[in-house]
Design an enzyme around this catalytic site. Structure first.
Site, mmCIF file in Angstrom:
data_model
loop_
_atom_site.group_PDB
_atom_site.id
_atom_site.type_symbol
_atom_site.label_atom_id
_atom_site.label_comp_id
_atom_site.label_asym_id
_atom_site.label_seq_id
_atom_site.Cartn_x
_atom_site.Cartn_y
_atom_site.Cartn_z
ATOM 1 N N VAL A 117 5.238 -3.689 -0.425
ATOM 2 C CA VAL A 117 6.165 -4.301 0.509
ATOM 3 C C VAL A 117 5.595 -5.625 1.023
ATOM 4 C CG1 VAL A 117 7.419 -3.985 2.675
ATOM 5 C CG2 VAL A 117 6.955 -2.014 1.209
ATOM 6 N N CYS A 118 6.370 -6.686 0.851
ATOM 7 C CA CYS A 118 6.021 -8.017 1.346
ATOM 8 C C CYS A 118 4.628 -8.421 0.822
ATOM 9 C CB CYS A 118 6.106 -8.019 2.873
ATOM 10 S SG CYS A 118 5.917 -9.651 3.602
ATOM 11 N N GLN A 119 3.689 -8.695 1.704
ATOM 12 C CA GLN A 119 2.337 -9.054 1.269
ATOM 13 C C GLN A 119 1.719 -7.904 0.469
ATOM 14 O OE1 GLN A 119 -0.511 -9.194 4.415
ATOM 15 N NE2 GLN A 119 -1.774 -10.762 3.443
ATOM 16 N N GLY B 276 3.292 -6.174 -1.547
ATOM 17 C CA GLY B 276 3.831 -6.326 -2.896
ATOM 18 C C GLY B 276 2.930 -7.221 -3.737
#
Lengths: 269, 336
Positions: free
Chosen positions: B127-129, B131
């Site tokens: 998720v986000c960073q 990811g």
């Protein structure tokens, strides 16, 4: 209660303001959750709401051809000016920069750009660097403030033209709330354009870079004083932390090797 | 009357804790903990799903409250969910690098799960960073990852709409970070500065103007808690992340190395599901969509949802769409 209810029914502006006032009253009531701290935490937002409502009311009174109020063009200017003033000190990009005050201020008697000579040469140069970093921070902040002010002017102009194009019916607090939302849209659009611009990015980077320099020089100065008193410095603690980390990495690597190596047979006696 | 009720609701919400699903810690390394969530539905016969969240925020956003929990949605689909909690780095963690996070912490969690389940590979949701970390891990340990799901994950850090990237490009990050950590407060201010009028004023005026409904206020307060409960960032890892990704865009230029090993996304041949928020102001859609051109996988799916960055985890729409989409995509990969 009855009078208050009637008042709220009769005037949308009063409704909005009464709501803000009620909120402040509720906040200061003797209840564990409504102490002064709770009131002060909401104060900026009730203030924004109330000031917006007052400015909007003045504008719409004038726009509705009230004989005693200024002409619509003037009213629009007064309204948008008040919006700009309301947000004049708004500097969200000021990333915790505290240079220029406290222990980072230059010492008394320090004269910038005087020749650095003798035993205090290094300290004088350090203070010059701190003073220079402080000056750069202030300059960068001024540039950011100017860009922010221009963005607010643009936002106010857009908002005024929207108001002029379609005078929205503001019959209740919800409508006023919607109007406030429209102002926020204008402000955010204008700010977004400014924030993406090269001058803003450059000024922000300069502000952060100068702050980093200011902090580094100040830290060196404080560490120098700490050494005189034989106190441990951050740099020394960092060196030890790095040594521990390096040892931990070695231990992990050895464990991995031990895991993958086949078990040695026990030597026969 | 409404103001008084709102204050009462805020007072009541003061003690409402975020997080609703039962979980227990199964592995720990330093401040990093691996949690396993208790199942709430019949198992879906899928490999375990490890959620790798961002370092810059706390992961309980994934499980905020019953009606706003991506994790709960995944559990309801029968998935076996694990989550990495990075903890709160302090001064002793200032030299922790991205390599430490990927090679020690993520790899340690993965090894634990694989050993516990006697498997060779698992599913990863970054998720986000997180990811970005997941992409790096998957490229470096491709045999350990069965399917990769990236959610609001930046890959191209130089897209025109990426304001954060424009801001940090000329900053001397090494000097900014120095030898210390980066405080969560500074990062909060940075994120608020992206949309300052909405995030520092309008949302509170909206709160005052809306109904003092208890559930609404509790939800507001949980999100508020999450937004400002930002851990300090381990200085070394932060410096590397900003320099390598935001400034040098190394993933796009195929120039990223972690601990001397090249992170080549072209070697990623596993199935990839890329979830993108069309209204994401932090990770613009184009920043995520760039992934397709970089990976070697022939089984790549991009799913664009009309949501913002945070809405992707906690909006009502996300609750209906995201867990179901993930579960369906994983089920289709099982059948292949």
């Amino acid at each position: 209660m009855h009078t208050e209810h009637r008042l709220l029914q009769s005037d949308p502006w009063q409704q909005w303001q009464a709501f803000a006032a009620q909120f402040a009253k509720g906040a200061s009531a003797p209840h564990e959750a409504r102490g002064p701290a709770a009131a002060s935490s909401f104060a900026p937002f009730t203030d924004v709401a109330e000031r917006f409502a007052t400015a909007a009311r003045t504008y719409f009174d004038a726009a509705n051809a009230d004989a005693s109020a200024p002409a619509p063009a003037d009213a629009a200017r007064i309204f948008t000016d008040s919006l700009r003033e309301m947000f004049a000190d708004f500097q969200p990009w000021n990333l915790g920069v505290g240079a220029g005050t406290g222990p980072g201020s230059v010492p008394p008697g320090f004269t910038p750009n005087s020749p650095a000579l003798g035993a205090t040469r290094e300290h004088q140069q350090r203070w010059e660097r701190i003073a220079d970093a402080s000056r750069r921070i202030e300059e960068a902040q001024r540039r950011l403030q100017r860009i922010g002010s221009d963005a607010l002017r643009e936002a106010a102009a857009t908002f005024a033209s929207r108001l002029g194009a379609s005078r929205p019916p503001v019959e209740n607090p919800e409508a006023l709330h919607k109007l406030y939302g429209s102002w926020i849209d204008c402000a955010e659009d204008a700010y977004g354009r400014a924030a993406h611009s090269e001058p803003f990015c450059g000024a922000l980077a300069e502000c952060v870079n100068a702050s980093s320099e200011w902090r580094r020089e100040l830290q060196a100065s404080i560490e120098h004083s700490a050494k005189l008193l034989d106190l441990p410095t951050r740099s020394e603690v960092n060196t030890l932390t790095q040594r521990v980390k390096s040892l931990e990495e070695d231990v992990r690597a050895l464990r991995r090797v031990r895991k993958t190596r086949p078990a040695r047979r026990k030597a026969k006696p | 009357m409404r103001a008084t009720n709102l204050y009462a609701a805020l007072a009541a919400a003061k003690h409402c804790a975020a997080g609703c699903s039962l979980k227990h810690a199964v592995w720990q390394s330093g401040k990093v903990k691996l949690y396993r969530y208790q199942p709430i539905a019949r198992p879906a016969a899928a490999a375990p799903l490890l959620i790798v969240y961002a370092l810059v925020n706390r992961p309980y956003m994934m499980d905020l409250q019953e009606d706003r929990s991506l994790i709960r949605g995944l559990l309801a689909e029968g998935l076996d969910v694990y989550l990495i909690d990075w903890g709160y780095p302090d001064g002793a963690d200032r030299f922790t690098t991205l390599a430490d996070y990927i090679n020690d912490h993520v790899a340690g969690c993965v090894e634990h799960i694989l050993k516990a389940h006697r498997l060779d590979a698992l599913n990863v949701l970054g998720v986000c960073q997180g990811g970005v970390l997941s992409l790096c891990f998957s490229a470096l340990y491709s045999q350990r990852v069965k399917n990769l799901i990236t959610m609001v994950t930046p890959v191209d850090f130089h897209t025109p709409a990426d304001l954060l990237s424009k801001w940090v490009r000329k900053i001397d990050v090494a000097a900014w970070v120095g030898d210390g950590n980066v405080s969560g407060d500074t990062l909060n201010q940075l994120f608020l500065s992206l949309m300052p009028f909405r995030l520092t004023q309008q949302k509170y005026v909206d709160l005052m103007a809306g109904s003092p409904d208890r559930a609404r206020v509790e939800n507001f307060m949980r999100v508020e808690q999450w937004i400002f409960d930002s851990p300090d960032q381990a200085g070394a890892a932060f410096r590397e992340f900003v320099t390598w990704f935001y400034q040098e865009n190394r993933l796009m230029h195929n120039r990223l190395e972690i601990s001397g090993c090249k992170v080549d996304l072209r070697t990623l041949r596993i199935p990839i599901l890329n979830l993108i928020g069309k209204r994401d102001h932090l990770v613009p859609p184009d920043a995520s969509l760039a992934l397709q051109k970089l990976v070697g996988s022939k089984d790549y799916t991009a799913l664009e949802l009309d949501l913002g960055h945070i809405g992707m985890y906690i909006s009502a729409r996300a609750q209906h769409e995201v867990p179901a989409a993930i579960a369906k995509w994983l089920a289709e990969r099982r059948r292949k």
